[in-house]
Design a protein around this motif. Structure first.
Motif, short mmCIF file in Angstrom:
data_model
loop_
_atom_site.label_atom_id
_atom_site.label_comp_id
_atom_site.label_asym_id
_atom_site.label_seq_id
_atom_site.Cartn_x
_atom_site.Cartn_y
_atom_site.Cartn_z
N CYS A 29 30.83 34.37 42.81
CA CYS A 29 31.35 34.61 44.16
C CYS A 29 30.80 35.94 44.70
CB CYS A 29 32.88 34.67 44.15
SG CYS A 29 33.68 33.08 43.81
N GLN A 31 31.90 37.54 47.95
CA GLN A 31 32.85 38.34 48.71
C GLN A 31 34.24 38.37 48.08
OE1 GLN A 31 31.67 40.06 51.29
NE2 GLN A 31 29.67 39.10 51.00
N ILE A 32 34.71 37.24 47.61
CA ILE A 32 36.06 37.17 47.07
C ILE A 32 36.06 37.63 45.61
CG2 ILE A 32 35.92 34.77 46.23
CD1 ILE A 32 38.78 34.39 47.39
N THR A 33 37.14 38.28 45.21
CA THR A 33 37.28 38.74 43.83
C THR A 33 38.48 38.07 43.18
OG1 THR A 33 38.78 40.57 44.33
CG2 THR A 33 36.40 40.99 44.58
N GLY A 35 41.06 39.50 42.33
CA GLY A 35 42.26 40.18 42.83
C GLY A 35 42.87 41.19 41.88
N ASN A 202 38.84 27.56 42.40
CA ASN A 202 39.33 27.76 43.77
C ASN A 202 40.83 27.99 43.83
OD1 ASN A 202 36.97 25.31 44.19
ND2 ASN A 202 36.69 27.27 45.21
N ALA A 225 39.78 31.86 42.32
CA ALA A 225 38.49 32.31 42.82
C ALA A 225 38.19 33.72 42.34
CB ALA A 225 38.47 32.25 44.34
N GLY A 226 36.91 34.05 42.32
CA GLY A 226 36.49 35.38 41.94
C GLY A 226 35.45 35.41 40.84
N SER A 229 31.25 30.35 41.28
CA SER A 229 31.51 29.52 42.46
C SER A 229 30.85 28.17 42.25
CB SER A 229 30.95 30.19 43.71
OG SER A 229 30.93 29.28 44.80
N ASP A 252 32.67 31.36 48.83
CA ASP A 252 33.78 32.27 48.53
C ASP A 252 35.13 31.68 48.94
OD1 ASP A 252 32.61 34.92 47.50
OD2 ASP A 252 31.32 34.43 49.20
N TRP A 253 35.22 30.38 48.90
CA TRP A 253 36.45 29.69 49.25
C TRP A 253 37.44 29.74 48.07
CZ3 TRP A 253 38.28 26.97 53.52
CH2 TRP A 253 39.34 26.09 53.31
N PRO A 256 42.46 33.98 45.13
CA PRO A 256 42.19 34.87 44.00
C PRO A 256 43.12 34.61 42.82
CG PRO A 256 42.25 36.11 46.06
CD PRO A 256 42.75 34.73 46.36
#
Length: 349
Positions: A29, A31-33, A35, A202, A225-226, A229, A252-253, A256
Motif C-alpha cells: 500500500c 498511502q494507507i498504513t 494504523g 482490506n 489494510a496497510g 495490496s 489503498d482501499w 487500517p
C-alpha cells in the motif's frame, strides 16, 4: 482439454503469478498504513522484572502456542509453493507457532497438487489452518469440498477468506457474493472444525464482524489494510487496461488493521481475534495484542524469508520472538495478558 482442467490450470498459474509478483514487484500500500503508528508504548525504565521470567505463550482455539504468532495464509499448488510451505511448517513446528496455507481451491480442482499443502507431516503439533474462498460457496462448493481441504491439511480449523475487491479486479474473478452469510452460517454448524473468517488486506469492520459472529464463525482475522495490496497484485496480472486501472485506483482501499481491532473489540469482547495486515515486526505484533488481538499474523516477511531458505525463516521467528519479549520487558509486563490490560499502549494525539 475439458473445462475443469482449464480452470485448474488457470488457478495454478494464478498461484505462481502471486508468488512472483509479491516477491518481485512493489505491491505494498502507498498511502494507507496499518494504523499502529498512531500508538506508542509507555517505556518503563525500571520494569522490576527478570527478563528470563517473561512468558509470551498463549492459547488460541484451545491449542497452546509458544508465541502469539501466525504464519499467515500464503500459497500452495506449485512446486515452489510446496517448498515454501515445507520450510514454513518446519519452522512453525520448531517454534510452536500457528500456520495457515493459501487457498486450497487448486487442490480441489487438481488433486495431484494437494501434497504442496499437506504440511502436517512437517508440523505434527502445530495449529494449522486450511483455507478456501468464501465466495466459492456460491460456485458449487459446499461441505464436501470444505471437508476435503481440511482433510488434506489435517487442519485444526478452516479459514474462509473474503475478498470482494480482489475478485473485482482479478481476471475472471468470482463476484457473486449474494447470500453468502447464510451459507457461511450453515457451514459453521456442519463442519466438525471451527471456521475462521478472514479478509485479504482490506479489513473487517465491526458491523460485518457482528454478522459473522452471529453466523457462527469461531474467530476473525481482520487482515486490515496497510500491507500487501491485492488490488496492486491483480493490477500486475491485468489482461486489459480496465483491470489495470481498477487495481491502481483501489491500491489503498480498506480499513487500517488497528481500526479493525478496536472496532471489533468494541462490539465483541471475547471473540478470538487475529490481527494481520501490514505487520512487519514484533513491535507491531505487541501493539496489536495490546489493542485487543489474541495473536498476530504476518505473511510478506515470512514469504520473503521462505523464498530464501529455512534458516532465514527460523531467523525471522527468532527476531519476532525477541522483539515481542523486549516490548513486555520494557513495559514492565510478564505475560501477554498483563500487556493487554496494562494500559501501556497509548494513542498519540
Amino acid at each position: 482439454m475439458n473445462a475443469p482442467t482449464n480452470i485448474s490450470a488457470q488457478t495454478q498459474n494464478r498461484k505462481a503469478d502471486h508468488i512472483r509478483i509479491c516477491l518481485e514487484e512493489d505491491v505494498q500500500c502507498d498511502q494507507i498504513t496499518n494504523g499502529l503508528e498512531r500508538y506508542r508504548f509507555t517505556h518503563s525504565c525500571l520494569p522490576e522484572l527478570n527478563h528470563n521470567d517473561i512468558n509470551i505463550s498463549t492459547t488460541f482455539l484451545g491449542k497452546h502456542l509458544a508465541a502469539p504468532l501466525l504464519i499467515s495464509s500464503m500459497t500452495g499448488g506449485t512446486e515452489q509453493a510446496g517448498i515454501i510451505n515445507q520450510r514454513l511448517a518446519e519452522v512453525a513446528q520448531h517454534y510452536k507457532i500457528a500456520m495457515g496455507v493459501g487457498s486450497q481451491r487448486v487442490a480441489v480442482e487438481k488433486p495431484q497438487v494437494a501434497d504442496t499443502f499437506a504440511v502436517r507431516k512437517y508440523a505434527p503439533d502445530v495449529l494449522l489452518f486450511a483455507n478456501l474462498g468464501a465466495v466459492q460457496l456460491n460456485y458449487k462448493y459446499g461441505l464436501d469440498e470444505c471437508l476435503r481441504v481440511v482433510d488434506i491439511l489435517e487442519a485444526d480449523a478452516l479459514i474462509l477468506h473474503i475478498n470482494p475487491l480482489q475478485e473485482c479486479i482479478q481476471p475472471k474473478g468470482d463476484t457473486n457474493f449474494r447470500g453468502l452469510i447464510d451459507k457461511i452460517s450453515k457451514l459453521c454448524f456442519e463442519l466438525p472444525v471451527p471456521v475462521i473468517a478472514k479478509e485479504v488486506g482490506n479489513g473487517i469492520s465491526g458491523a460485518i464482524a457482528e454478522k459473522l459472529i452471529a453466523a457462527g464463525v469461531a474467530a476473525i482475522d481482520v487482515a486490515g489494510a496497510g500491507g500487501t495490496s491485492w488490488a496492486k497484485v491483480e493490477s500486475e496480472r491485468a489482461e486489459n487496461p480496465l483491470q489495470r486501472r481498477l487495481g491502481r485506483t483501489f491500491a489503498d482501499w480498506g480499513l487500517p488493521t488497528a481500526e479493525c481491532i478496536t472496532t471489533i473489540r468494541a462490539i465483541a469482547k471475547d471473540v478470538p481475534l487475529i490481527a494481520s495486515g501490514g505487520l512487519r515486526h514484533g513491535l507491531d505484533v505487541a501493539a496489536a495484542i495490546a489493542l485487543g488481538a489474541d495473536i498476530a499474523g504476518l505473511a510478506m516477511p515470512f514469504l520473503q524469508a521462505a523464498a530464501t531458505s529455512e534458516a532465514a525463516v527460523a531467523e525471522l521467528a527468532e527476531v519476532l520472538i525477541a522483539e515481542i519479549t523486549t516490548v513486555l520487558f520494557c513495559t514492565g509486563n510478564t505475560t501477554l495478558y498483563q500487556l493487554k490490560h496494562s494500559g501501556s499502549l497509548q494513542r498519540i494525539e
